[in-house]
Motif scaffolding. Structure first.
Motif, PDB file in Angstrom:
ATOM      1  N   ALA A 102       0.833  -1.205   0.000  1.00  0.00           N
ATOM      2  CA  ALA A 102       0.000   0.000   0.000  1.00  0.00           C
ATOM      3  C   ALA A 102       0.867   1.254   0.000  1.00  0.00           C
ATOM      4  O   ALA A 102       0.547   2.239  -0.666  1.00  0.00           O
ATOM      5  CB  ALA A 102      -0.925  -0.013   1.214  1.00  0.00           C
ATOM      6  N   LEU A 103       1.964   1.216   0.724  1.00  0.00           N
ATOM      7  CA  LEU A 103       2.856   2.372   0.759  1.00  0.00           C
ATOM      8  C   LEU A 103       3.405   2.663  -0.646  1.00  0.00           C
ATOM      9  O   LEU A 103       3.449   3.811  -1.080  1.00  0.00           O
ATOM     10  CB  LEU A 103       3.997   2.156   1.747  1.00  0.00           C
ATOM     11  N   PHE A 104       3.792   1.630  -1.372  1.00  0.00           N
ATOM     12  CA  PHE A 104       4.256   1.822  -2.742  1.00  0.00           C
ATOM     13  C   PHE A 104       3.186   2.530  -3.571  1.00  0.00           C
ATOM     14  O   PHE A 104       3.471   3.498  -4.283  1.00  0.00           O
ATOM     15  CB  PHE A 104       4.602   0.486  -3.407  1.00  0.00           C
ATOM     16  N   TRP A 105       1.930   2.045  -3.486  1.00  0.00           N
ATOM     17  CA  TRP A 105       0.863   2.612  -4.306  1.00  0.00           C
ATOM     18  C   TRP A 105       0.582   4.054  -3.933  1.00  0.00           C
ATOM     19  O   TRP A 105       0.278   4.876  -4.799  1.00  0.00           O
ATOM     20  CB  TRP A 105      -0.393   1.759  -4.227  1.00  0.00           C
ATOM     21  N   VAL A 121       3.479   5.752   6.576  1.00  0.00           N
ATOM     22  CA  VAL A 121       4.727   5.379   7.250  1.00  0.00           C
ATOM     23  C   VAL A 121       4.522   5.428   8.762  1.00  0.00           C
ATOM     24  O   VAL A 121       4.934   4.524   9.489  1.00  0.00           O
ATOM     25  CB  VAL A 121       5.885   6.316   6.823  1.00  0.00           C
ATOM     26  N   ARG A 122       3.840   6.467   9.249  1.00  0.00           N
ATOM     27  CA  ARG A 122       3.573   6.585  10.683  1.00  0.00           C
ATOM     28  C   ARG A 122       2.740   5.406  11.179  1.00  0.00           C
ATOM     29  O   ARG A 122       3.046   4.800  12.197  1.00  0.00           O
ATOM     30  CB  ARG A 122       2.836   7.893  10.994  1.00  0.00           C
ATOM     31  N   GLU A 128       4.503  -1.614  13.934  1.00  0.00           N
ATOM     32  CA  GLU A 128       5.741  -2.327  14.272  1.00  0.00           C
ATOM     33  C   GLU A 128       6.090  -2.153  15.740  1.00  0.00           C
ATOM     34  O   GLU A 128       6.542  -3.104  16.393  1.00  0.00           O
ATOM     35  CB  GLU A 128       6.876  -1.855  13.372  1.00  0.00           C
ATOM     36  N   ARG A 129       5.902  -0.955  16.281  1.00  0.00           N
ATOM     37  CA  ARG A 129       6.157  -0.731  17.706  1.00  0.00           C
ATOM     38  C   ARG A 129       5.227  -1.564  18.571  1.00  0.00           C
ATOM     39  O   ARG A 129       5.639  -2.152  19.573  1.00  0.00           O
ATOM     40  CB  ARG A 129       6.004   0.753  18.063  1.00  0.00           C
TER      41      ARG A 129
END
Length: 134
Positions: A102-105, A121-122, A128-129
């Motif tokens: 999704a980030l790529f798109w 990204v946030r 991840e955290r």
């Protein structure tokens, strides 16, 4: 397709000739309220008793292997991305058939703006955290 879905005579997983589901179309048109309704309806249609079961609408790919999250990211629909993330957190990491996230798109899209990419990204960093804490 809208009238058929409203009538309750068709599945929310119905696909057109391009493999697009109503969820794909809601995301592509930045219709977050429609998307939420479809997610609710799809959960009922799937007759799932378990809250651990992934809503099948989230993982139904179009003919190019893209999921609703990819459609939402492509048009930078932050509201739809947030709804999809709340429903299935791992959706952001699921690749399409070509391995694109999704980030790529979001970044590749002409509609992309710095804020939208930063938001994805946030959200990914936050996920991840949270995973690291578990």
């Amino acid at each position: 397709m809208t009238e058929i879905l409203k009538s309750g005579r068709a599945s929310t997983l119905l696909q057109d000739s391009q493999g697009l589901t109503p969820m794909h179309l809601a995301c592509l048109n930045n219709q977050s309220r429609v998307l939420q309704g479809l997610l609710n309806r799809c959960a009922v249609d799937s007759d799932s008793d378990s809250s651990d079961t992934i809503n099948p609408g989230l993982t139904t790919a179009d003919n190019a292997g893209r999921l609703p999250i990819h459609a939402a990211a492509f048009v930078c629909s932050i509201d739809c991305c947030r709804i999809l993330k709340a429903e299935y957190d791992a959706a952001f990491t699921l690749p399409d058939r070509a391995g694109r996230s999704a980030l790529f798109w979001c970044i590749a899209s002409r509609a992309s703006q710095r804020f939208h990419a930063q938001e994805l990204v946030r959200q990914q960093s936050e996920r991840e955290r949270e995973s690291a804490r578990a």
